[in-house]
Every structure is written in structure tokens, then in C-alpha cells.
Design an enzyme around this catalytic site. Structure first.
Site: not given
Length: 247
Positions: A18, A21-22, A35, A65-66, A69, A192, A194, A205
Site C-alpha cells: 500500500d 500513489g501517496r 507504481h 475493487e481496483n 480506479r 486493516r 481490505s 500475526e
């Protein structure tokens, strides 16, 4: 961490990659650059996992779900997948990596599905680390597909209702034959799942890392493994009593 191989190395590590993009946004770059940089982190993660004796490495490459985008971003991601398979498949094969793809294949594009099949077929006899690529994958969708398959087998008389055990359910999932993940890592500070490996993560774990995925280095991976090595996994049981002095 020079003695990791002699300690508690997980058999199966799964990673939610994850923050591409950020990572790009924080540098004033287009998301596509994040990416592309993320692909380099994938290569580093596979090398690191193989070097410390991890048996299975699952990477959440593209969720079901991607597809929502922006079309340009999806197109770029598909292009990177093609490049990764075409450029890296020979290297992975030479290093005895076995590739397995999980996720819904029913409506994949004609230019993507053959590449995934080729990667699996080319490496299916390899005996090194198994690289599991979760592509067009969503755990709820996976469980729904498994439930439909079990229902069809029950209606056809191939299984009885009393034979539907947790082990039987697992055998209908995309991950059949793959051990559940011992450790799940997520980057970028999010905490999370996701919709990732919901069934399989029952006793996993978790290690959450603040770094964005493109900054995931060998040292980052080893630090997460060190954290895992210090955990006590009880699987619902109580802790083992300490050994008596002199025993």
C-alpha cells in the site's frame, strides 16, 4: 539480523503493498511513478524472502475493487504487470521460484490471462519459494465462489452437508494447498485487511509499517520478521509453562 535463519522464520508471509500513489504525491510525481517504483520493491521483497527461507510469499497486486480506479491508472498497472512478467519471469524461473496466481479469472482481459497462465505453467515444477500473486482478488468474492462450488457439489451428491468442515472449505478456496499466512504485513500506516485473505488470516500475526510500499527495503522486511520472531503464537491456547530449572 544475521541469525534469522536459525530462529522463527515464518513459512508464509503475505503483504498488502500500500502507498504507491501517496509516495508519488509526496514527491510531486504522477501516481504512475509510484507504481513503477513499487515494482522495484516487489523484486527486493522476493529476493529477501527467498534468502531467509520463507516458503510462500503472497503479494496483493490488484484487488477486485481496483477496477474502479481511473482508467489511465488501471491501464498503467496492467502495463506494469505485463512488463514484470515478461522481464522478470526468466529470472524468477532461473532462481527456482514457483508462481501461483489467485483471484477471479472469469472476466480477465485477453492480454492479461495468458500471461498469468504462462507464468504458472513455466514455473510449476520449481521447488524454491512460491510467489503467490493475488490479482483481481477479493476475499469475499473468493468465499462466494467457493460456496457456489460446494453447493454445486452437494447438489450433485459429491459431498454431504456433514462433510463441510473448515478443512473442506479451505480446499475450495483459491489458496487450496497453500498454508495460511503466518505473518501479514501492510505498508503505508494503514491498519486493516481490505478484503485480503479474510478466511486464511484467522490466526495470522500482523505487522503494520508506516513506510509507503516503494520505500519497502530489505531492512524493512527483516525488521518485520524480527518483530514476528518475538511473538508467541498460541492459536487460542494458553502459553506454555516455563521449563523448570535444571530440566
Amino acid at each position: 539480523m544475521t541469525n534469522l535463519a536459525s530462529r522463527n522464520v515464518p513459512t508464509h508471509v503475505a503483504i498488502i503493498m500500500d502507498g504507491n500513489g501517496r509516495w508519488a504525491k509526496s514527491r510531486g510525481l504522477p501516481r504512475s511513478m509510484g507504481h513503477r517504483k513499487g515494482v522495484e520493491a516487489v523484486r527486493e521483497a522476493v529476493r529477501t524472502a527467498g534468502s531467509v527461507g520463507i516458503g510462500y510469499l503472497t503479494l496483493f497486486a490488484f484487488s477486485s475493487e481496483n477496477w474502479s480506479r481511473p482508467e489511465s491508472e488501471v491501464s498503467d498497472l496492467m502495463g506494469l504487470l505485463k512488463i514484470f512478467i515478461r522481464r522478470d519471469l526468466a529470472v524468477l524461473h532461473k532462481e527456482h521460484v514457483r508462481i501461483r496466481v489467485i483471484g477471479d479469472r472469469s472476466n480477465l482481459r485477453d492480454d492479461i490471462l495468458p500471461l498469468l497462465i504462462e507464468a504458472e505453467e513455466t514455473t510449476k515444477q520449481n521447488t524454491g519459494i512460491t510467489l503467490v500473486i493475488a490479482f483481481n482478488y477479493g476475499s469475499r468474492d473468493e468465499m462466494a465462489r467457493a460456496a457456489r462450488a460446494m453447493a454445486a457439489d452437494a447438489m450433485a451428491g459429491r459431498i454431504r452437508p456433514d462433510e463441510i468442515t473448515p478443512e473442506r472449505i479451505s480446499s475450495y478456496l483459491d489458496t487450496a494447498g497453500i498454508p495460511d499466512p503466518d505473518l501479514i504485513i501492510r505498508t503505508s500506516g494503514e491498519e486493516r485487511l481490505s478484503n485480503f485473505l479474510l478466511w486464511q488470516a484467522a490466526y495470522s500475526e500482523f505487522v503494520f509499517i508506516p513506510d509507503f510500499w516503494p520505500d519497502f527495503k530489505r531492512e524493512t522486511f527483516l525488521a518485520a520478521l524480527e518483530t514476528y520472531a518475538g511473538r508467541e503464537r498460541r492459536f487460542g491456547r494458553v502459553s506454555a509453562p516455563p521449563l523448570a530449572v535444571g530440566s
